[in-house]
Design an enzyme around this catalytic site. Structure first.
Site, PDB file in Angstrom:
ATOM      1  NE  ARG A  69      -3.360  -0.229   2.857  1.00  0.00           N
ATOM      2  CZ  ARG A  69      -2.880  -0.433   4.097  1.00  0.00           C
ATOM      3  NH1 ARG A  69      -2.150   0.495   4.693  1.00  0.00           N
ATOM      4  NH2 ARG A  69      -3.120  -1.558   4.737  1.00  0.00           N
ATOM      5  CE1 TYR A 126     -13.980  15.569 -15.976  1.00  0.00           C
ATOM      6  CE2 TYR A 126     -13.632  14.817 -13.729  1.00  0.00           C
ATOM      7  CZ  TYR A 126     -13.860  14.542 -15.061  1.00  0.00           C
ATOM      8  OH  TYR A 126     -13.970  13.245 -15.458  1.00  0.00           O
ATOM      9  CG  ASP A 198      -8.082  19.398 -12.703  1.00  0.00           C
ATOM     10  OD1 ASP A 198      -7.161  19.054 -13.471  1.00  0.00           O
ATOM     11  OD2 ASP A 198      -9.175  18.812 -12.640  1.00  0.00           O
ATOM     12  CE  LYS A 223      -9.519  12.498 -18.666  1.00  0.00           C
ATOM     13  NZ  LYS A 223      -9.973  13.582 -17.804  1.00  0.00           N
TER      14      LYS A 223
END
Ligand SMILES: *Cc1c(COP(=O)(O)O)cnc(C)c1O
Length: 413
Positions: A69, A126, A198, A223
């Site tokens: 993790r 967004y 962002d 993206k």
């Protein structure tokens, strides 16, 4: 984490070497035995004895394997490469990886706010960022207020003593307004708020967020970093203080990214600059062409003079990308959909930043609350638009495709 090796200043050169530490690409006998860090699929680290096992957590400053993790060399190589693209993060800053861009935004916001706090969010954010605030953060006593991305004075008036975080998105990924990030960050910092950006559209190659007053720079790696439409991942990059806090949140929430996807993202990152340069040039050529078409009312493309915030793009950015929108003159949603359905070279689908061109209808009205759509200065009759993600095809072919699409639009009116 150890200090990244110093690299030449040019981002293109840094992209090639970033994250390729010899201890991640080599073996004891052969430092740097391979070019790319191999995929470490692992949950469990085996220790030679119980004494070493007990020491494990103490040694884990992410540079040593402890438990899955906390990541493994494949993920660390990607995280370090992303940090190297934002040198202002400093030697003790770093990047966290998340299973998606939305998870990265949530991780950053949850690190910065608590009950009773106010989050200020740009109105062109967004849509899932808006949903996070409205449907989730509200349950935990965090109030969100939206502001017009182009109105500095309005932003300053909206700030209050309870404002703990500001979420910016510049340019917004639907309507593409570029924000005055340094000025917004300046006002927010005076109030002690954490500035989250962002930065998916520009990436650090086009906008060095931390140099412009941002505390946490978030990206959807799905993206342009992935770049091939075959993975989901997000990242958050910050200087020492916020990096430490982001790590704590990630560990508490159990946020991990898979090593296979990290290796794909790292592969995508190596070619990102050339892809972005090509896309940007194609997008600008197509945007110019659209601007000259009688069917088109407005082209929203930060690289194009006249687009909202273009002067800020020129002042603050070192690159662009292939994502932009345009609005048709009058018409109907049906005619717009006929245009989209007639296109051969544009896939119809969400997401963007891949090697292939995509198109979606542009319908931002329902996702705004503090600023108008159509934008100020636009005719209210001009409401139907398209968002294009320009890929690596020949721009002349894409223009020819759009030309026959506009004919389909005309025939449907
Ligand atoms: C796609 C996108 C995200 C979310 O990323 P996912 O990886 O799809 O979760 C965040 N911000 C912007 C601007 C995006 O376009």
């Amino acid at each position: 984490m150890a200090k990244p090796p110093s690299r030449p200043a040019s981002s293109a050169t840094r992209l090639v070497g970033a994250g390729r530490r010899p201890e991640w690409t080599g073996t004891a006998d052969h430092p740097s035995a391979v070019v790319s860090p191999p995929v470490w699929r692992a949950s469990t680290h085996l220790y030679p004895n119980t004494a070493a096992l007990k020491e494990g957590p103490r040694h884990n400053a992410d540079g040593r394997f402890y438990y899955g993790r906390r990541g493994a060399p494949t993920q660390w190589a990607l995280a370090e490469a992303l940090t190297e693209m934002e040198p202002a993060a400093g030697p003790d800053g770093g990047s966290l990886l998340y299973p998606s861009g939305v998870a990265a935004i949530a991780g950053a916001v949850l690190t910065a706010v608590g009950p009773g706090d106010v989050l200020l969010m740009t109105d062109n954010a967004y849509e899932p960022s808006r949903v996070l605030a409205r449907n989730f953060l509200a349950r935990f006593g965090v109030e969100t207020r939206w502001f017009d991305p182009l109105d500095l004075g309005g932003f300053e008036r909206t700030l209050c003593d309870r404002t703990r975080a500001v979420l910016l998105e510049s340019p917004g990924s639907l309507t593409l307004e570029v924000q005055d990030v340094p000025a917004l960050a300046h006002f927010a910092r005076k109030r002690g708020a954490c500035i989250i950006l962002d930065n998916t559209w520009a990436s650090p190659l086009g906008f060095s967020a931390l140099d412009h007053g941002v505390d946490i720079s978030v990206m959807s790696l799905t993206k342009h970093v992935g770049g091939h439409s075959d993975l989901m991942m997000g990242s958050a990059t910050a200087g020492a203080e916020w990096y430490r806090k982001l790590r704590q949140t990630s560990q508490v929430l159990g946020q991990v990214a898979s090593p296979d996807d990290a290796a794909l993202a790292l592969r995508g990152l190596r070619t990102m600059q050339v892809r972005l340069e090509r896309e940007t040039a194609s997008a600008l050529a197509i945007a110019h062409w659209l601007e000259g078409r009688p069917e088109v009312a407005r082209v929203l493309c930060p690289m194009l003079p006249g687009s909202p915030g273009h002067e800020l793009w020129r002042r603050d950015f070192t690159g662009g990308c292939g994502l932009f929108s345009f609005v048709l003159k009058g018409g109907t949603a049906q005619a717009r959909d006929a245009l989209i359905d007639s296109l051969d070279l544009f896939g119809i689908g969400y997401s963007w930043g891949g090697f292939e061109s995509l198109v979606t209808p542009l319908e931002p009205a329902h996702a705004r609350s503090a600023s108008p759509w159509p934008l100020a200065g636009m005719d209210p009759a001009d409401r139907f638009g398209l968002r294009l993600s320009i890929g690596l095809e020949d721009p002349a072919d894409l223009i020819a495709d759009l030309e026959q699409g506009l004919a389909a639009w005309g025939a449907s009116l």
